[in-house]
Design a protein around this motif. Structure first.
Motif, PDB file in Angstrom:
ATOM      1  N   LYS A 105      -7.175   2.331  -6.124  1.00  0.00           N
ATOM      2  CA  LYS A 105      -6.397   2.691  -4.973  1.00  0.00           C
ATOM      3  C   LYS A 105      -6.892   1.359  -4.279  1.00  0.00           C
ATOM      4  O   LYS A 105      -5.765   0.772  -3.185  1.00  0.00           O
ATOM      5  CB  LYS A 105      -7.985   2.664  -4.140  1.00  0.00           C
ATOM      6  N   GLU A 106      -7.552   0.444  -4.514  1.00  0.00           N
ATOM      7  CA  GLU A 106      -7.717  -1.619  -4.413  1.00  0.00           C
ATOM      8  C   GLU A 106      -6.499  -1.910  -4.430  1.00  0.00           C
ATOM      9  O   GLU A 106      -5.893  -2.666  -3.627  1.00  0.00           O
ATOM     10  CB  GLU A 106      -8.575  -1.762  -4.123  1.00  0.00           C
ATOM     11  N   PHE A 107      -6.300  -1.367  -6.117  1.00  0.00           N
ATOM     12  CA  PHE A 107      -4.882  -2.506  -6.548  1.00  0.00           C
ATOM     13  C   PHE A 107      -3.475  -1.995  -5.435  1.00  0.00           C
ATOM     14  O   PHE A 107      -2.467  -2.942  -5.391  1.00  0.00           O
ATOM     15  CB  PHE A 107      -4.830  -2.207  -7.692  1.00  0.00           C
ATOM     16  N   LYS A 108      -2.847   0.118  -4.957  1.00  0.00           N
ATOM     17  CA  LYS A 108      -2.525  -0.248  -4.270  1.00  0.00           C
ATOM     18  C   LYS A 108      -2.141  -1.138  -2.604  1.00  0.00           C
ATOM     19  O   LYS A 108      -1.548  -1.687  -2.458  1.00  0.00           O
ATOM     20  CB  LYS A 108      -2.431   1.046  -3.908  1.00  0.00           C
ATOM     21  N   ASN A 109      -3.479  -1.621  -2.323  1.00  0.00           N
ATOM     22  CA  ASN A 109      -3.586  -2.248  -1.287  1.00  0.00           C
ATOM     23  C   ASN A 109      -3.293  -3.656  -1.605  1.00  0.00           C
ATOM     24  O   ASN A 109      -2.521  -4.274  -0.894  1.00  0.00           O
ATOM     25  CB  ASN A 109      -5.292  -2.445  -1.153  1.00  0.00           C
ATOM     26  N   VAL A 110      -3.266  -3.878  -2.675  1.00  0.00           N
ATOM     27  CA  VAL A 110      -3.394  -5.668  -2.941  1.00  0.00           C
ATOM     28  C   VAL A 110      -1.665  -5.454  -2.777  1.00  0.00           C
ATOM     29  O   VAL A 110      -0.850  -6.427  -2.182  1.00  0.00           O
ATOM     30  CB  VAL A 110      -4.035  -5.993  -4.070  1.00  0.00           C
ATOM     31  N   ARG A 111      -0.873  -3.927  -3.592  1.00  0.00           N
ATOM     32  CA  ARG A 111       0.259  -4.220  -3.716  1.00  0.00           C
ATOM     33  C   ARG A 111       0.463  -4.091  -2.187  1.00  0.00           C
ATOM     34  O   ARG A 111       2.051  -4.994  -1.920  1.00  0.00           O
ATOM     35  CB  ARG A 111       0.922  -2.696  -4.379  1.00  0.00           C
ATOM     36  N   ALA A 112       0.403  -3.632  -1.592  1.00  0.00           N
ATOM     37  CA  ALA A 112       0.689  -3.294  -0.042  1.00  0.00           C
ATOM     38  C   ALA A 112       1.265  -4.874   0.206  1.00  0.00           C
ATOM     39  O   ALA A 112       1.968  -5.338   1.526  1.00  0.00           O
ATOM     40  CB  ALA A 112       0.239  -2.496   0.636  1.00  0.00           C
ATOM     41  N   LEU A 113       0.021  -5.691   0.546  1.00  0.00           N
ATOM     42  CA  LEU A 113      -0.215  -6.768   0.825  1.00  0.00           C
ATOM     43  C   LEU A 113       0.402  -7.435  -0.155  1.00  0.00           C
ATOM     44  O   LEU A 113       1.540  -8.841   1.297  1.00  0.00           O
ATOM     45  CB  LEU A 113      -1.481  -7.603   0.424  1.00  0.00           C
ATOM     46  N   LEU A 114       0.762  -7.629  -0.673  1.00  0.00           N
ATOM     47  CA  LEU A 114       1.615  -8.547  -1.222  1.00  0.00           C
ATOM     48  C   LEU A 114       3.405  -8.599  -1.298  1.00  0.00           C
ATOM     49  O   LEU A 114       4.090  -8.788  -1.307  1.00  0.00           O
ATOM     50  CB  LEU A 114       2.404  -8.347  -2.899  1.00  0.00           C
ATOM     51  N   THR A 115       3.320  -7.545  -0.522  1.00  0.00           N
ATOM     52  CA  THR A 115       4.689  -6.077  -0.433  1.00  0.00           C
ATOM     53  C   THR A 115       5.375  -5.993   0.756  1.00  0.00           C
ATOM     54  O   THR A 115       6.422  -6.213   1.143  1.00  0.00           O
ATOM     55  CB  THR A 115       5.490  -5.171  -1.325  1.00  0.00           C
ATOM     56  N   ARG A 116       4.337  -6.681   1.584  1.00  0.00           N
ATOM     57  CA  ARG A 116       4.621  -6.506   3.285  1.00  0.00           C
ATOM     58  C   ARG A 116       5.425  -8.218   3.314  1.00  0.00           C
ATOM     59  O   ARG A 116       5.096  -8.972   3.238  1.00  0.00           O
ATOM     60  CB  ARG A 116       3.410  -6.577   3.672  1.00  0.00           C
ATOM     61  N   GLY A 117       6.681  -8.184   4.095  1.00  0.00           N
ATOM     62  CA  GLY A 117       6.787  -9.557   4.846  1.00  0.00           C
ATOM     63  C   GLY A 117       7.654 -10.446   3.219  1.00  0.00           C
ATOM     64  O   GLY A 117       7.763  -9.472   2.029  1.00  0.00           O
ATOM     65  N   ASN A 118       7.090 -11.851   3.643  1.00  0.00           N
ATOM     66  CA  ASN A 118       7.810 -12.303   1.649  1.00  0.00           C
ATOM     67  C   ASN A 118       6.078 -12.410   1.362  1.00  0.00           C
ATOM     68  O   ASN A 118       5.260 -12.906   2.021  1.00  0.00           O
ATOM     69  CB  ASN A 118       7.659 -13.722   2.785  1.00  0.00           C
ATOM     70  N   SER A 119       6.364 -12.041   0.172  1.00  0.00           N
ATOM     71  CA  SER A 119       5.029 -11.678  -0.383  1.00  0.00           C
ATOM     72  C   SER A 119       4.291 -12.962  -0.909  1.00  0.00           C
ATOM     73  O   SER A 119       3.163 -13.368  -0.732  1.00  0.00           O
ATOM     74  CB  SER A 119       5.054 -11.158  -2.003  1.00  0.00           C
ATOM     75  N   SER A 120       5.661 -14.122  -1.107  1.00  0.00           N
ATOM     76  CA  SER A 120       5.186 -15.785  -1.614  1.00  0.00           C
ATOM     77  C   SER A 120       4.204 -16.178  -0.745  1.00  0.00           C
ATOM     78  O   SER A 120       3.285 -16.777  -0.672  1.00  0.00           O
ATOM     79  CB  SER A 120       6.207 -16.755  -1.686  1.00  0.00           C
ATOM     80  N   GLU A 121       4.370 -16.175   0.907  1.00  0.00           N
ATOM     81  CA  GLU A 121       3.621 -16.370   1.737  1.00  0.00           C
ATOM     82  C   GLU A 121       2.699 -15.394   2.321  1.00  0.00           C
ATOM     83  O   GLU A 121       1.050 -16.232   2.824  1.00  0.00           O
ATOM     84  CB  GLU A 121       4.635 -16.233   2.990  1.00  0.00           C
ATOM     85  N   GLN A 122       2.775 -14.609   1.721  1.00  0.00           N
ATOM     86  CA  GLN A 122       1.354 -13.425   2.238  1.00  0.00           C
ATOM     87  C   GLN A 122       0.084 -14.330   0.926  1.00  0.00           C
ATOM     88  O   GLN A 122      -1.146 -14.217   1.661  1.00  0.00           O
ATOM     89  CB  GLN A 122       2.116 -11.505   1.700  1.00  0.00           C
ATOM     90  N   ALA A 123       0.513 -14.426  -0.404  1.00  0.00           N
ATOM     91  CA  ALA A 123      -0.391 -14.717  -0.656  1.00  0.00           C
ATOM     92  C   ALA A 123      -0.688 -16.033  -0.610  1.00  0.00           C
ATOM     93  O   ALA A 123      -2.023 -16.294  -1.160  1.00  0.00           O
ATOM     94  CB  ALA A 123       0.255 -14.763  -2.668  1.00  0.00           C
ATOM     95  N   ALA A 124      -0.375 -17.238  -0.550  1.00  0.00           N
ATOM     96  CA  ALA A 124      -0.328 -18.668  -0.429  1.00  0.00           C
ATOM     97  C   ALA A 124      -1.832 -18.050   0.942  1.00  0.00           C
ATOM     98  O   ALA A 124      -2.252 -18.879   1.399  1.00  0.00           O
ATOM     99  CB  ALA A 124       0.601 -19.167   0.034  1.00  0.00           C
ATOM    100  N   ARG A 125      -1.371 -17.314   1.770  1.00  0.00           N
ATOM    101  CA  ARG A 125      -2.590 -17.511   3.390  1.00  0.00           C
ATOM    102  C   ARG A 125      -3.311 -16.680   2.924  1.00  0.00           C
ATOM    103  O   ARG A 125      -4.610 -16.953   3.162  1.00  0.00           O
ATOM    104  CB  ARG A 125      -1.640 -16.243   3.826  1.00  0.00           C
ATOM    105  N   ALA A 126      -3.251 -15.914   1.711  1.00  0.00           N
ATOM    106  CA  ALA A 126      -4.726 -15.281   1.543  1.00  0.00           C
ATOM    107  C   ALA A 126      -5.161 -16.227   0.501  1.00  0.00           C
ATOM    108  O   ALA A 126      -6.818 -16.176   0.807  1.00  0.00           O
ATOM    109  CB  ALA A 126      -4.520 -14.051   0.255  1.00  0.00           C
ATOM    110  N   VAL A 127      -5.021 -16.650   0.188  1.00  0.00           N
ATOM    111  CA  VAL A 127      -5.200 -18.054  -1.378  1.00  0.00           C
ATOM    112  C   VAL A 127      -6.069 -19.068  -0.283  1.00  0.00           C
ATOM    113  O   VAL A 127      -6.812 -19.551  -0.054  1.00  0.00           O
ATOM    114  CB  VAL A 127      -4.237 -18.856  -2.216  1.00  0.00           C
TER     115      VAL A 127
END
Length: 143
Positions: A105-127
């Motif tokens: 379930k949490e893996f699916k949440n991470v996938r949704a986080l990374l596929t929402r909009g610009n995934s590189s930007e999303q990951a960079a913001r989270a990091v």
């Protein structure tokens, strides 16, 4: 249940496994995106680990845990990375459908986080958020 080691075929190994042992790095994210439960393991020279912890102050080592802001997958690091602890964590995952489903379930949440909009930007913001927050205070909810 059986145990096999597949060399040079990481995606086949992921697909054919019920649970996995994964070293820290992008392999944890790849495994999570395949929705396969895993235990993260990492052990390095004490000095290397100590210096790394001084320079990088985040509460988790695994990418999925960092992006989630919580311990989605167990992390066995340094002294906690023993055969006994690994066997215990793997047994918990193998015997508990509830734990496996919770990870997935949490893996699916991470996938949704990374596929929402610009995934590189999303990951960079989270990091960046993880790096700027005090240890234990990471949240991916604002990304």
């Amino acid at each position: 249940a059986s145990l096999r080691r597949l060399r040079g075929e990481p995606y086949r190994a992921i697909q054919e496994s019920d649970v996995l042992v994964v070293t820290s790095g992008t392999a944890t994210l790849e495994t999570a995106l395949h929705e396969k439960p895993y235990v993260l393991v990492y052990r390095t020279a004490h000095l290397t680990y100590w210096l790394g912890r001084l320079l990088i102050r985040i509460p988790f080592l695994g990418i999925v845990n960092v992006l989630s802001g919580k311990p989605v997958s167990p992390e066995l690091i340094q002294e906690n990375c023993s055969a006994r602890r690994l066997a215990q964590e793997l047994e918990l995952l193998m015997l508990s459908e509830e734990k496996r489903k919770a990870q997935i379930k949490e893996f699916k949440n991470v996938r949704a986080l990374l596929t929402r909009g610009n995934s590189s930007e999303q990951a960079a913001r989270a990091v960046l958020q993880a790096l700027s927050a005090p240890c234990g205070m990471v949240s991916s909810k604002n990304t």
